[in-house]
Motif scaffolding. Structure first.
Motif, PDB file in Angstrom:
ATOM      1  N   LEU A  99       0.843  -1.189   0.000  1.00  0.00           N
ATOM      2  CA  LEU A  99       0.000   0.000   0.000  1.00  0.00           C
ATOM      3  C   LEU A  99       0.883   1.244   0.000  1.00  0.00           C
ATOM      4  O   LEU A  99       1.628   1.484   0.940  1.00  0.00           O
ATOM      5  CB  LEU A  99      -0.914  -0.012   1.225  1.00  0.00           C
ATOM      6  CG  LEU A  99      -1.957   1.089   1.347  1.00  0.00           C
ATOM      7  CD1 LEU A  99      -2.928   1.046   0.171  1.00  0.00           C
ATOM      8  CD2 LEU A  99      -2.709   0.949   2.661  1.00  0.00           C
ATOM      9  N   GLU A 100       0.793   2.009  -1.079  1.00  0.00           N
ATOM     10  CA  GLU A 100       1.638   3.189  -1.230  1.00  0.00           C
ATOM     11  C   GLU A 100       0.920   4.491  -0.895  1.00  0.00           C
ATOM     12  O   GLU A 100       1.556   5.534  -0.759  1.00  0.00           O
ATOM     13  CB  GLU A 100       2.171   3.262  -2.656  1.00  0.00           C
ATOM     14  CG  GLU A 100       3.069   2.094  -3.007  1.00  0.00           C
ATOM     15  CD  GLU A 100       3.581   2.150  -4.435  1.00  0.00           C
ATOM     16  OE1 GLU A 100       3.274   3.120  -5.152  1.00  0.00           O
ATOM     17  OE2 GLU A 100       4.294   1.214  -4.820  1.00  0.00           O
ATOM     18  N   PHE A 101      -0.403   4.433  -0.763  1.00  0.00           N
ATOM     19  CA  PHE A 101      -1.179   5.648  -0.547  1.00  0.00           C
ATOM     20  C   PHE A 101      -2.460   5.286   0.187  1.00  0.00           C
ATOM     21  O   PHE A 101      -3.078   4.265  -0.086  1.00  0.00           O
ATOM     22  CB  PHE A 101      -1.523   6.291  -1.904  1.00  0.00           C
ATOM     23  CG  PHE A 101      -2.391   7.510  -1.797  1.00  0.00           C
ATOM     24  CD1 PHE A 101      -1.854   8.728  -1.443  1.00  0.00           C
ATOM     25  CD2 PHE A 101      -3.744   7.426  -2.055  1.00  0.00           C
ATOM     26  CE1 PHE A 101      -2.659   9.852  -1.345  1.00  0.00           C
ATOM     27  CE2 PHE A 101      -4.559   8.540  -1.965  1.00  0.00           C
ATOM     28  CZ  PHE A 101      -4.013   9.767  -1.613  1.00  0.00           C
ATOM     29  N   MET A 141       2.985  -1.599   7.450  1.00  0.00           N
ATOM     30  CA  MET A 141       2.611  -0.339   6.812  1.00  0.00           C
ATOM     31  C   MET A 141       3.858   0.456   6.438  1.00  0.00           C
ATOM     32  O   MET A 141       4.795   0.559   7.227  1.00  0.00           O
ATOM     33  CB  MET A 141       1.727   0.496   7.729  1.00  0.00           C
ATOM     34  CG  MET A 141       0.369  -0.091   7.905  1.00  0.00           C
ATOM     35  SD  MET A 141      -0.905   1.045   8.512  1.00  0.00           S
ATOM     36  CE  MET A 141      -0.157   1.921   9.816  1.00  0.00           C
ATOM     37  N   ARG A 142       3.837   0.999   5.255  1.00  0.00           N
ATOM     38  CA  ARG A 142       4.922   1.883   4.822  1.00  0.00           C
ATOM     39  C   ARG A 142       4.825   3.188   5.608  1.00  0.00           C
ATOM     40  O   ARG A 142       3.743   3.594   6.038  1.00  0.00           O
ATOM     41  CB  ARG A 142       4.802   2.161   3.331  1.00  0.00           C
ATOM     42  CG  ARG A 142       5.042   0.936   2.486  1.00  0.00           C
ATOM     43  CD  ARG A 142       4.885   1.243   1.037  1.00  0.00           C
ATOM     44  NE  ARG A 142       5.142   0.048   0.246  1.00  0.00           N
ATOM     45  CZ  ARG A 142       5.602   0.082  -0.983  1.00  0.00           C
ATOM     46  NH1 ARG A 142       5.820   1.233  -1.588  1.00  0.00           N
ATOM     47  NH2 ARG A 142       5.830  -1.041  -1.636  1.00  0.00           N
ATOM     48  N   PRO A 143       5.956   3.874   5.797  1.00  0.00           N
ATOM     49  CA  PRO A 143       5.950   5.106   6.602  1.00  0.00           C
ATOM     50  C   PRO A 143       4.937   6.151   6.128  1.00  0.00           C
ATOM     51  O   PRO A 143       4.285   6.795   6.956  1.00  0.00           O
ATOM     52  CB  PRO A 143       7.384   5.622   6.471  1.00  0.00           C
ATOM     53  CG  PRO A 143       8.191   4.385   6.252  1.00  0.00           C
ATOM     54  CD  PRO A 143       7.318   3.485   5.413  1.00  0.00           C
ATOM     55  N   ASP A 183       4.620  -4.911  12.794  1.00  0.00           N
ATOM     56  CA  ASP A 183       5.717  -4.661  11.856  1.00  0.00           C
ATOM     57  C   ASP A 183       5.809  -5.729  10.780  1.00  0.00           C
ATOM     58  O   ASP A 183       6.225  -5.456   9.666  1.00  0.00           O
ATOM     59  CB  ASP A 183       7.059  -4.587  12.592  1.00  0.00           C
ATOM     60  CG  ASP A 183       7.154  -3.361  13.480  1.00  0.00           C
ATOM     61  OD1 ASP A 183       6.491  -2.345  13.169  1.00  0.00           O
ATOM     62  OD2 ASP A 183       7.882  -3.411  14.482  1.00  0.00           O
ATOM     63  N   SER A 184       5.447  -6.956  11.133  1.00  0.00           N
ATOM     64  CA  SER A 184       5.585  -8.065  10.180  1.00  0.00           C
ATOM     65  C   SER A 184       4.425  -9.043  10.328  1.00  0.00           C
ATOM     66  O   SER A 184       3.745  -9.067  11.365  1.00  0.00           O
ATOM     67  CB  SER A 184       6.889  -8.805  10.412  1.00  0.00           C
ATOM     68  OG  SER A 184       6.851  -9.495  11.648  1.00  0.00           O
ATOM     69  N   LEU A 185       4.237  -9.866   9.323  1.00  0.00           N
ATOM     70  CA  LEU A 185       3.219 -10.899   9.374  1.00  0.00           C
ATOM     71  C   LEU A 185       3.513 -11.890  10.481  1.00  0.00           C
ATOM     72  O   LEU A 185       2.612 -12.347  11.182  1.00  0.00           O
ATOM     73  CB  LEU A 185       3.126 -11.609   8.018  1.00  0.00           C
ATOM     74  CG  LEU A 185       2.058 -12.692   7.899  1.00  0.00           C
ATOM     75  CD1 LEU A 185       0.665 -12.141   8.202  1.00  0.00           C
ATOM     76  CD2 LEU A 185       2.091 -13.311   6.519  1.00  0.00           C
TER      77      LEU A 185
END
Length: 65
Positions: A6-8, A36-38, A57-59
């Protein structure tokens, strides 16, 4: 939900996730967000939505929880 690609995320996406969370909780479940990306995490921080979701942070850490 794996958010690693997910970028946005804007208010529409946030509302979809919040709606999914309410439906999941009504059925006895929940929504956990993973990797999630920052830039996406920032939206959750600014809006306070991070307080209503469990974020991992991780699956691997999500599955261990």
């Amino acid at each position: 939900m794996d958010c690693s690609q997910l970028e946005f995320c804007d208010s529409t996406g946030l509302n979809v996730l919040l709606g999914a969370r309410l439906k999941a909780e009504a059925a006895g479940g929940g929504v956990h967000l993973v990797a999630m990306r920052p830039v996406v995490a920032r939206v959750f921080q600014i809006t306070g939505a991070e307080a209503v979701f469990t974020v991992h942070d991780s699956l691997e850490s999500a599955l261990a929880d």
